[in-house]
Design an enzyme around this catalytic site. Structure first.
Site, PDB file in Angstrom:
ATOM      1  N   HIS A 172       1.927   1.496  -3.152  1.00  0.00           N
ATOM      2  CA  HIS A 172       0.879   2.163  -3.853  1.00  0.00           C
ATOM      3  C   HIS A 172       1.483   3.629  -4.373  1.00  0.00           C
ATOM      4  O   HIS A 172       0.612   4.365  -4.471  1.00  0.00           O
ATOM      5  CB  HIS A 172      -0.421   2.116  -3.024  1.00  0.00           C
ATOM      6  CG  HIS A 172      -1.140   0.843  -3.555  1.00  0.00           C
ATOM      7  ND1 HIS A 172      -2.503   0.750  -2.932  1.00  0.00           N
ATOM      8  CD2 HIS A 172      -0.877  -0.276  -3.760  1.00  0.00           C
ATOM      9  CE1 HIS A 172      -2.909  -0.430  -3.042  1.00  0.00           C
ATOM     10  NE2 HIS A 172      -1.794  -1.180  -3.586  1.00  0.00           N
TER      11      HIS A 172
ATOM     12  N   ASP B 185       0.822  -1.056   0.015  1.00  0.00           N
ATOM     13  CA  ASP B 185       0.000   0.086   0.139  1.00  0.00           C
ATOM     14  C   ASP B 185       0.773   1.254   0.013  1.00  0.00           C
ATOM     15  O   ASP B 185       2.153   1.111  -0.163  1.00  0.00           O
ATOM     16  CB  ASP B 185      -0.955  -0.008   1.164  1.00  0.00           C
ATOM     17  CG  ASP B 185      -2.283   0.732   0.793  1.00  0.00           C
ATOM     18  OD1 ASP B 185      -2.316   1.657   0.312  1.00  0.00           O
ATOM     19  OD2 ASP B 185      -3.287   0.234   1.234  1.00  0.00           O
TER      20      ASP B 185
END
Length: 409
Positions: free
Chosen positions: A246, A223
């Site tokens: 991410h 993430d």
């Protein structure tokens, strides 16, 4: 000679004045949390807490009211994988239903020592993979808490350095309503050893905080490497290696209708981003017709953000602006974002995309007008041919060093 003797006396007095609290471990899987809390209570003022053993923690670590405290973590803190107990026991922090195992609060705090914080996250990931019990935009829920291993909250003048963090059930670090906080030489690894992926394993989330520095660190997760949540200002992120993430993300912002979110004065530089979904990212919710929405409709602005010397390899979207984050396209078309984006600068973003988005290497799409977005020194290639740069409602396209293409739909 007298002056030198006085200096030595002062140093000796200062050293003697700092009380040291050595935390003993009980062994046998017993809860060491009460002993840790007792040490922090005893050494809360001008003290030193020494954590040099293996500690099992089954009790909320609420260590607040600290003043001028050194925390030497050369051992390991491992939280118990007791979901039924931690869901109600972990400290609730409201924003995106975040909770924490450890809330570190006070003034002039130094956490260091080369030790490890182990979130024991595998049981949470396995459970989440089966239940999918999440809040808005995949955040935590009120019925299935996934605690954060370390939250620096309501704190000033904090230095966290030379620490390893593994297995976080949720975000690894939360900077919560704090000022003058620095992290350096932090090694984060959130990796699943089953078929269940990790979830929401952000390296850092910064919220309602100013003058925060994150530097010289490594993050291996799935993430955000670093995320600037609402009301993050005057932030420096530098010399980072991020893998599998991410991206380094502004946002998400604008989630809650009626609230004002600000992210301003952000410098991100000297970044290596490998095998990631995004590189330099801005994510903002669209608008909402619902005045009580918790999935968009908030207002505010993103301003004075610079991504500089940002190297990408195998990244789906090396540069991404999404002003309709987690918002259905038809809703966003009718209710554009109320949160403005301006004064954003990309300097020397280079490397390769993954090709997952075809030949698209830049996707900057605003539901309302975005102003003063600039790019210089951009050199990003795609394995699928000539690179394409997608832009929508970017009012300063003439200040980009690439030619914009309209979205396909």
């Amino acid at each position: 000679m007298l002056a030198f003797a006085l200096v030595l006396t002062a140093l000796a007095t200062s050293a003697l004045a700092r009380l040291t609290c050595d935390v003993k471990n009980l062994g046998g899987g017993q809860d060491d949390g009460p002993n840790i809390l007792a040490a922090f209570k005893r050494c809360a003022k001008n003290g030193r807490v020494k954590l040099d053993k293996y500690y099992v923690v089954d009790t909320l670590l609420l260590t607040d009211g600290l003043n001028d405290v050194e925390i030497e973590l050369s051992g390991t803190i491992q939280y118990t994988p007791n979901i039924a107990k931690w869901s109600p026991q972990s400290l609730y922090l409201t924003y995106q239903n975040a909770t924490t195992f450890w809330f570190l609060s006070g003034n002039n705090i130094h956490l260091f020592g080369g030790g490890t914080i182990d979130g024991n996250g595998q049981v949470w990931w396995d459970t989440f993979n089966n239940s999918h019990n999440a809040g808005t935009a995949g955040g935590s829920s009120t019925t299935f808490a996934r605690p954060i291993p370390l939250t620096v909250g309501n704190a000033t003048n904090v230095l966290v350095e030379n620490i390893t963090q593994i297995g976080s059930p949720f975000w690894n670090n939360f900077v919560y309503q704090s000022n003058n906080v620095t992290y350096r030489n932090i090694n984060i690894s959130t990796v699943s050893y089953s078929s269940s992926p990790t979830a929401n394993s952000d390296g850092w989330d910064i919220y309602r905080s100013s003058f925060v520095t994150v530097r010289d660190s490594t993050v291996n997760n799935d993430d955000d490497c670093v995320s600037f949540k609402p009301n993050s200002t005057n932030i420096l992120v530098s010399n980072m290696h991020c893998n599998g993430s991410h991206g380094i993300s502004v946002g998400s912002l604008g989630q809650y209708a009626g609230e004002t979110d600000i992210v301003a004065n952000i410098s991100v530089k000297n970044i290596v981003m490998n095998n990631a979904q995004n590189g330099a990212r801005i994510k903002v919710f669209g608008g909402s017709p619902n005045p009580n929405s918790t999935a968009g409709g908030g207002s505010g602005f993103v301003k004075n953000v610079t991504f500089e010397n940002f190297q990408v390899s195998n990244v789906d979207f090396p540069i991404l602006i999404n002003q309709c984050y987690s918002t259905p396209a038809d809703v966003c078309a009718q209710f554009p974002s109320n949160l403005t984006i301006s004064d954003v600068h990309y300097i020397n973003v280079t490397g390769t995309s993954s090709g997952a988005e075809g030949d698209v290497v830049v996707d900057m799409e605003c539901s309302a007008q975005c102003n003063d977005i600039t790019a210089t020194g951009t050199h990003i290639t795609s394995p699928n041919g000539t690179a394409t740069y997608v832009c929508k409602n970017i009012m300063s396209a003439n200040q980009l060093d690439f030619n914009c293409t309209a979205p396909s739909s």
